[in-house]
Design a protein around this motif. Sequence first.
Motif, PDB file in Angstrom:
ATOM      1  N   GLN A  82     -26.937   6.859 -10.927  1.00 43.65           N
ATOM      2  CA  GLN A  82     -28.127   6.174 -11.587  1.00 43.65           C
ATOM      3  C   GLN A  82     -26.649   6.061 -13.478  1.00 43.65           C
ATOM      4  O   GLN A  82     -27.144   5.370 -14.080  1.00 43.65           O
ATOM      5  CB  GLN A  82     -29.090   5.818 -11.622  1.00 43.65           C
ATOM      6  N   LEU A 131     -23.259   2.393  -8.827  1.00 44.91           N
ATOM      7  CA  LEU A 131     -24.649   2.811  -8.837  1.00 44.91           C
ATOM      8  C   LEU A 131     -24.973   2.359  -7.541  1.00 44.91           C
ATOM      9  O   LEU A 131     -25.993   2.743  -7.067  1.00 44.91           O
ATOM     10  CB  LEU A 131     -26.109   1.407  -9.458  1.00 44.91           C
ATOM     11  N   THR A 156     -26.822  -3.399 -12.442  1.00 49.08           N
ATOM     12  CA  THR A 156     -26.296  -2.964 -13.725  1.00 49.08           C
ATOM     13  C   THR A 156     -27.379  -4.011 -14.416  1.00 49.08           C
ATOM     14  O   THR A 156     -26.876  -3.482 -15.849  1.00 49.08           O
ATOM     15  CB  THR A 156     -24.541  -3.639 -13.370  1.00 49.08           C
ATOM     16  N   LEU A 208     -27.623  -0.546 -19.033  1.00 50.98           N
ATOM     17  CA  LEU A 208     -26.128   0.738 -19.070  1.00 50.98           C
ATOM     18  C   LEU A 208     -25.720   1.066 -20.900  1.00 50.98           C
ATOM     19  O   LEU A 208     -25.641  -0.171 -21.709  1.00 50.98           O
ATOM     20  CB  LEU A 208     -24.820   0.750 -18.344  1.00 50.98           C
ATOM     21  N   ALA A 233     -19.173  -1.326 -11.952  1.00 55.36           N
ATOM     22  CA  ALA A 233     -20.230  -0.441 -12.677  1.00 55.36           C
ATOM     23  C   ALA A 233     -21.464  -0.294 -11.021  1.00 55.36           C
ATOM     24  O   ALA A 233     -22.108   0.980 -10.348  1.00 55.36           O
ATOM     25  CB  ALA A 233     -21.669  -0.245 -14.016  1.00 55.36           C
ATOM     26  N   GLU A 234     -21.635  -1.514 -10.476  1.00 55.33           N
ATOM     27  CA  GLU A 234     -22.401  -1.918  -9.354  1.00 55.33           C
ATOM     28  C   GLU A 234     -22.169  -0.448  -8.163  1.00 55.33           C
ATOM     29  O   GLU A 234     -22.915  -0.537  -8.023  1.00 55.33           O
ATOM     30  CB  GLU A 234     -22.549  -3.378  -8.703  1.00 55.33           C
ATOM     31  N   LEU A 293     -18.801  -5.239 -14.809  1.00 57.15           N
ATOM     32  CA  LEU A 293     -20.032  -4.786 -14.211  1.00 57.15           C
ATOM     33  C   LEU A 293     -20.276  -4.855 -12.618  1.00 57.15           C
ATOM     34  O   LEU A 293     -20.589  -3.680 -12.001  1.00 57.15           O
ATOM     35  CB  LEU A 293     -20.860  -5.986 -14.996  1.00 57.15           C
ATOM     36  N   THR A 334     -26.273  -6.005 -19.149  1.00 55.20           N
ATOM     37  CA  THR A 334     -27.003  -4.605 -18.949  1.00 55.20           C
ATOM     38  C   THR A 334     -28.173  -3.602 -19.161  1.00 55.20           C
ATOM     39  O   THR A 334     -28.301  -3.306 -20.730  1.00 55.20           O
ATOM     40  CB  THR A 334     -25.340  -4.302 -18.079  1.00 55.20           C
TER      41      THR A 334
END
Length: 352
Positions: free
Chosen positions: A237, A232, A73, A272, A228-229, A225, A270
């Motif tokens: 992704q 991913l 991330t 993103l 989010a990791e 985050l 990040t």
Amino acid sequence: MIVVMKVGSPEAEVVRINQELEEWGLTPEKIVGKHKVVIGLVGDTVDLDPLQLREISPWIEEVLRVEKPFKRTSREFRHGEASEVVVSTPNGPAYFGEHHPLVIVAGPCSVENEEMIVETALRVKAAGAKFLRGGAYKPRTSPYAFQGHGESALGLLAAAREASGLGIITEVMDTADVEKIAEVADVLQVGARNMQNFSLLKKVGAQEKPVLLKRGMSATIDEWLMAAEYILAAGNQNVILCERGIRSFDRQYARNTLDLSVLPVLRSLTHLPIMIDPSHGTGRAEYVPAMTLAAIAAGTDSLMIEVHPNPAKALSDGPQSLTPESFDRLVKEMEVIGRAVGRWAAPVVAVA
């Protein structure tokens, strides 16, 4: 840890390096940037010597450690470059990212019936929206509040998609529902209440549709985050982060505190794309326009705005929903700010 390749590195050499790193027990991930290729390394890199890594190829420019607990991330993982999320819609691809025009997402909190969702889809598309939001499954604080129509509402979203050509964003609450929702949705939303539902994060990470990850009501930026990791790390992704307001001590005047400071903070942390939801962030329709314009000025990549043909009769979140007419006016104001910051799409000119 990331391996930065020199400009012009042969593809065969990148492949060879990846193979050698896999033999070391690492998981290399090739990231193609504007000017360079970067290889992200995931695994036990604590004892790896960057100088030793540089010696495996003369095409390696530098080896850097990613200091953040969130690896994939992290902006460092892409050597400082932003990523983009490309979403296929009936009207063609839509691009979320800091180097693309603003993407508008609009629609009701919940899907109530076919007439309502199709009417709303057509109205928000005419105003400039690229995606329709609408809940088939709704997590509610009270067990007695409207929970959404569930699976039957997915068919209504499909009808709205067919009628309008808009992309569909809708929430998934349960791992058992991921596949059937992914058949209809172009983007799967993980809501604030499920931000740390790690089983769900792994499940949506294992499928191919892009994921919209909303910030939890009391979540720190690092926790967000790290959530989010999970997605991913499971292989997906294509993640968009959505700030929708956090719980604070003063709820007399607004439903939540919309944290617009996350925009510059996330830009530094990040790669993103970032979306702002001023509807949930304020809970009051009259505050939505000001926060929308502020978010554009502060650099958001996308906005999610609740619109309902008759907010007074909405089955959920009516007080924060704009009417189609007020949404039309707001989009005109958004264009002014969007053009000023270079984030507004030029109109398509028909060729005679």
